[in-house]
Write a protein that holds these residues in place. Structure first.
Motif, PDB file in Angstrom:
ATOM      1  N   SER A 128       0.625  -1.468   0.066  1.00  0.00           N
ATOM      2  CA  SER A 128      -0.473   0.299  -0.017  1.00  0.00           C
ATOM      3  C   SER A 128       0.584   1.124  -0.061  1.00  0.00           C
ATOM      4  O   SER A 128       0.243   1.892  -0.225  1.00  0.00           O
ATOM      5  CB  SER A 128      -0.691  -0.135   1.380  1.00  0.00           C
ATOM      6  OG  SER A 128       0.239  -0.289   2.302  1.00  0.00           O
ATOM      7  N   ILE A 129       1.935   1.211   0.119  1.00  0.00           N
ATOM      8  CA  ILE A 129       2.892   2.369  -0.344  1.00  0.00           C
ATOM      9  C   ILE A 129       3.738   2.529  -1.439  1.00  0.00           C
ATOM     10  O   ILE A 129       3.780   2.672  -1.908  1.00  0.00           O
ATOM     11  CB  ILE A 129       3.861   2.247   0.371  1.00  0.00           C
ATOM     12  CG1 ILE A 129       4.044   1.441   2.486  1.00  0.00           C
ATOM     13  CG2 ILE A 129       5.783   2.821   0.981  1.00  0.00           C
ATOM     14  CD1 ILE A 129       5.506   1.040   2.975  1.00  0.00           C
ATOM     15  N   HIS A 130       3.205   3.811  -1.430  1.00  0.00           N
ATOM     16  CA  HIS A 130       3.364   4.889  -3.187  1.00  0.00           C
ATOM     17  C   HIS A 130       4.577   5.817  -2.887  1.00  0.00           C
ATOM     18  O   HIS A 130       4.519   6.193  -1.921  1.00  0.00           O
ATOM     19  CB  HIS A 130       2.007   4.926  -3.559  1.00  0.00           C
ATOM     20  CG  HIS A 130       1.126   4.177  -3.411  1.00  0.00           C
ATOM     21  ND1 HIS A 130       1.382   2.802  -4.651  1.00  0.00           N
ATOM     22  CD2 HIS A 130       0.412   3.708  -2.821  1.00  0.00           C
ATOM     23  CE1 HIS A 130       0.235   1.796  -4.672  1.00  0.00           C
ATOM     24  NE2 HIS A 130      -0.094   2.575  -3.609  1.00  0.00           N
ATOM     25  N   ASN A 131       5.117   6.039  -3.752  1.00  0.00           N
ATOM     26  CA  ASN A 131       5.889   7.289  -4.186  1.00  0.00           C
ATOM     27  C   ASN A 131       6.933   7.977  -2.537  1.00  0.00           C
ATOM     28  O   ASN A 131       7.069   8.651  -2.193  1.00  0.00           O
ATOM     29  CB  ASN A 131       5.179   8.898  -3.857  1.00  0.00           C
ATOM     30  CG  ASN A 131       4.412   9.030  -4.716  1.00  0.00           C
ATOM     31  OD1 ASN A 131       4.885   8.177  -6.535  1.00  0.00           O
ATOM     32  ND2 ASN A 131       3.177   9.765  -5.196  1.00  0.00           N
ATOM     33  N   VAL A 132       7.129   6.516  -2.675  1.00  0.00           N
ATOM     34  CA  VAL A 132       8.403   5.859  -1.810  1.00  0.00           C
ATOM     35  C   VAL A 132       9.709   6.027  -2.511  1.00  0.00           C
ATOM     36  O   VAL A 132      10.222   5.930  -3.338  1.00  0.00           O
ATOM     37  CB  VAL A 132       8.557   4.774  -0.630  1.00  0.00           C
ATOM     38  CG1 VAL A 132       9.916   4.787   0.248  1.00  0.00           C
ATOM     39  CG2 VAL A 132       7.941   4.572   0.393  1.00  0.00           C
ATOM     40  N   SER A 133      11.234   8.251  -1.936  1.00  0.00           N
ATOM     41  CA  SER A 133      12.267   8.230  -2.536  1.00  0.00           C
ATOM     42  C   SER A 133      12.844   7.790  -1.542  1.00  0.00           C
ATOM     43  O   SER A 133      14.264   8.386  -2.042  1.00  0.00           O
ATOM     44  CB  SER A 133      11.869   9.527  -2.742  1.00  0.00           C
ATOM     45  OG  SER A 133      11.895  10.404  -2.103  1.00  0.00           O
ATOM     46  N   ILE A 134      12.844   7.357  -0.403  1.00  0.00           N
ATOM     47  CA  ILE A 134      13.836   7.270   0.500  1.00  0.00           C
ATOM     48  C   ILE A 134      13.778   5.677   1.222  1.00  0.00           C
ATOM     49  O   ILE A 134      12.599   5.900   1.818  1.00  0.00           O
ATOM     50  CB  ILE A 134      14.311   8.106   1.189  1.00  0.00           C
ATOM     51  CG1 ILE A 134      15.100   9.293   0.727  1.00  0.00           C
ATOM     52  CG2 ILE A 134      15.405   7.964   1.796  1.00  0.00           C
ATOM     53  CD1 ILE A 134      15.943  10.842   1.995  1.00  0.00           C
ATOM     54  N   ILE A 135      14.215   4.956   1.319  1.00  0.00           N
ATOM     55  CA  ILE A 135      14.459   3.735   2.654  1.00  0.00           C
ATOM     56  C   ILE A 135      15.782   3.937   3.393  1.00  0.00           C
ATOM     57  O   ILE A 135      16.499   3.615   2.514  1.00  0.00           O
ATOM     58  CB  ILE A 135      14.544   2.160   1.393  1.00  0.00           C
ATOM     59  CG1 ILE A 135      12.744   2.590   0.648  1.00  0.00           C
ATOM     60  CG2 ILE A 135      13.922   0.926   2.497  1.00  0.00           C
ATOM     61  CD1 ILE A 135      12.463   1.544  -0.239  1.00  0.00           C
TER      62      ILE A 135
ATOM     63  N   HIS B 266      16.959   6.960  -3.134  1.00  0.00           N
ATOM     64  CA  HIS B 266      18.299   6.585  -2.777  1.00  0.00           C
ATOM     65  C   HIS B 266      17.634   5.291  -0.840  1.00  0.00           C
ATOM     66  O   HIS B 266      17.095   5.180  -0.971  1.00  0.00           O
ATOM     67  CB  HIS B 266      18.969   7.692  -1.569  1.00  0.00           C
ATOM     68  CG  HIS B 266      18.615   9.047  -1.807  1.00  0.00           C
ATOM     69  ND1 HIS B 266      19.771   9.116  -2.849  1.00  0.00           N
ATOM     70  CD2 HIS B 266      18.216  10.393  -2.354  1.00  0.00           C
ATOM     71  CE1 HIS B 266      20.045  10.603  -3.777  1.00  0.00           C
ATOM     72  NE2 HIS B 266      18.807  10.739  -3.480  1.00  0.00           N
ATOM     73  N   MET B 267      18.624   4.113  -1.725  1.00  0.00           N
ATOM     74  CA  MET B 267      18.742   3.406  -0.209  1.00  0.00           C
ATOM     75  C   MET B 267      19.627   3.948   0.813  1.00  0.00           C
ATOM     76  O   MET B 267      21.022   3.123   0.149  1.00  0.00           O
ATOM     77  CB  MET B 267      18.537   2.203  -0.704  1.00  0.00           C
ATOM     78  CG  MET B 267      17.777   1.127   0.030  1.00  0.00           C
ATOM     79  SD  MET B 267      17.979  -0.641  -0.294  1.00  0.00           S
ATOM     80  CE  MET B 267      15.864  -1.146  -0.898  1.00  0.00           C
ATOM     81  N   ILE B 268      19.425   3.552   2.414  1.00  0.00           N
ATOM     82  CA  ILE B 268      20.654   3.708   2.794  1.00  0.00           C
ATOM     83  C   ILE B 268      20.016   2.115   3.803  1.00  0.00           C
ATOM     84  O   ILE B 268      18.509   1.929   4.603  1.00  0.00           O
ATOM     85  CB  ILE B 268      20.301   4.662   3.769  1.00  0.00           C
ATOM     86  CG1 ILE B 268      20.249   6.518   3.535  1.00  0.00           C
ATOM     87  CG2 ILE B 268      21.510   4.550   5.185  1.00  0.00           C
ATOM     88  CD1 ILE B 268      20.087   7.469   4.464  1.00  0.00           C
TER      89      ILE B 268
END
Length: 430
Positions: free
Chosen positions: A112-119, A147-149
């Motif tokens: 259900s998660i959308h438009n995530v630009s950083i994880i 970006h993914m951290i």
């Protein structure tokens, strides 16, 4: 404008957003998690974004990542502007940015998660590789850079994160020795960062001395906690295990000022065993004593109950395997003070890590089955010969009994201690 001191080794990392992946690895107390959280707060104040924070088990997030964000916002005097929602856990910023928290143990809720630009994947070594690939697919936005951290303490070189970000048998991305030497390395679209306790200027010297002591009684943990290095874990699960004469064990227990006494039981019948142990903890010295055992198989519950009748008479609490509710119900009906121990996804690995934190594990010579199972207990290995961190070469029933006995007890976790003394204000306030 709020001025803060930061640990110098993290200054560049805090404001670098040129890369897709950020991989932070280091020892206990290095303040890497604190600076990841701060990096996200600063970015989401600057730009309207949705960030997703992930841990393998959702229930571990509230007291770790969520609490860390709260602490940072209070220190920056932003707690009146940034809203913390406890159920479901979210952080909402005045510019419309938000942070969502999810666990990989509930993967359906990621859809259900959308438009995530950083994880941010905290303790990424605990997340499965399939979960990592799934999260890469969830990282998408029509206009913003992605970006993914990933942050972790180093584990075995058999772990997927080592093989993916460093090297496996077929491919070398980065030699980890190069990272230990240079501390910050950039390879293609990945920013690598290595840190140790010495990089956290807010840690007390006493904490670093505790890490140094690990070199004597647990070299593998010293490598991880103090040096922040990956490596091939020793095959022994409990290298600090010792066998002592029974009289010497009991004398040592009598000398403990405030002993923590526990009993735990694992159930078995045909090929497995009923294993019931009494253990005592010297909390100050971080020593676990094992001094009494019952170990039999092919025993019906009524016969076992008759043989351990002393527990019924004394009303001594037994914490037992929660996977056997009918068996526990039987013993309770028979008058035993028995309660189910906690089990959860990943509990085998977590309980094993807990027991490994003891400086010494001392077993009485009166417990021959415990000695037989634990003195040379080794990790199971896969087809490639790599260690499987929550499986063993045998089914150690006495080890399970210890897990259950200590399910409500926490060995002083050096990593957790650092969160309170070193990360409480890794930036400080001028």
């Amino acid at each position: 404008m709020i001025e803060k001191e930061v640990n110098p080794h993290f200054e560049d990392f805090l404001f670098d957003w040129r890369h897709k992946f950020y991989f932070l690895v280091g020892g206990y107390g290095s303040s890497k998690s604190y600076h990841v959280a701060l990096k996200l707060v600063l970015k989401l104040l600057e730009e309207k974004r949705t960030a997703l924070v992930i841990r393998e088990v959702y229930d571990t997030i509230r007291d770790s990542c969520f609490a860390l964000f709260e602490e940072i916002c209070v220190e920056m005097e932003l707690d009146e502007k940034i809203k913390f929602v406890s159920s479901p856990m979210q952080i909402r910023f005045p510019n419309g940015s938000k942070i969502i928290f999810k666990g990989m143990d509930k993967p359906a809720k990621l859809k259900s998660i959308h438009n995530v630009s950083i994880i941010w994947i905290e303790e990424c070594s605990e997340v499965k590789y399939a979960g990592f690939k799934e999260l890469i697919g969830r990282l998408r936005h029509p206009t913003l850079p992605l970006h993914m951290i990933l942050s972790t303490n180093p584990v075995s070189t058999a772990n997927w994160c080592y093989k993916y970000f460093f090297k496996d048998k077929a491919n070398v991305v980065l030699d980890d020795e190069e990272l230990y030497r240079d501390r910050v390395v950039i390879v293609k679209n990945t920013y690598y960062h290595h840190s140790v306790a010495d990089d956290n200027l807010f840690l007390p010297l006493s904490y670093i001395e505790q890490l140094d002591e690990l070199k004597v009684h647990d070299p593998d943990l010293h490598r991880v906690a103090r040096q922040g290095r990956f490596g091939v874990n020793g095959r022994l699960v409990l290298p600090q295990f010792e066998e002592w004469p029974h009289d010497k064990v009991m004398e040592a227990i009598r000398g403990i000022k405030s002993p923590v006494r526990r009993s735990g039981m694992d159930f078995g019948f045909e090929d497995s065993y009923n294993a019931l142990l009494r253990v005592t903890v010297d909390h100050k010295e971080k020593i676990l004593y094992i001094h009494w055992e019952y170990y039999k198989n092919k025993m019906t519950d009524d016969r076992t109950a008759a043989e351990i009748i002393e527990f019924k008479k004394s009303r001594e609490l037994i914490r037992a395997d929660s996977a056997e509710p009918k068996t526990i119900a039987f013993y309770r009906q028979m008058g035993f003070n028995m309660q189910p121990a906690k089990k959860f996804q990943g509990s085998r690995a977590q309980y094993t890590k807990k027991i490994k934190r003891f400086k010494k594990i001392i077993c009485s010579s009166n417990c021959p089955n415990t000695i037989a199972e634990l003195k040379e207990l080794t990790y199971a290995v896969d087809k490639q010969g790599d260690i499987i961190e929550d499986e063993f070469s045998i089914d150690p029933h006495t080890f399970s009994a210890i897990w259950y006995a200590l399910d409500d007890y926490e060995v002083a976790d050096l990593k957790g201690y650092a969160a309170t003394v070193g990360n409480k204000s890794a930036l400080g306030v001028r």
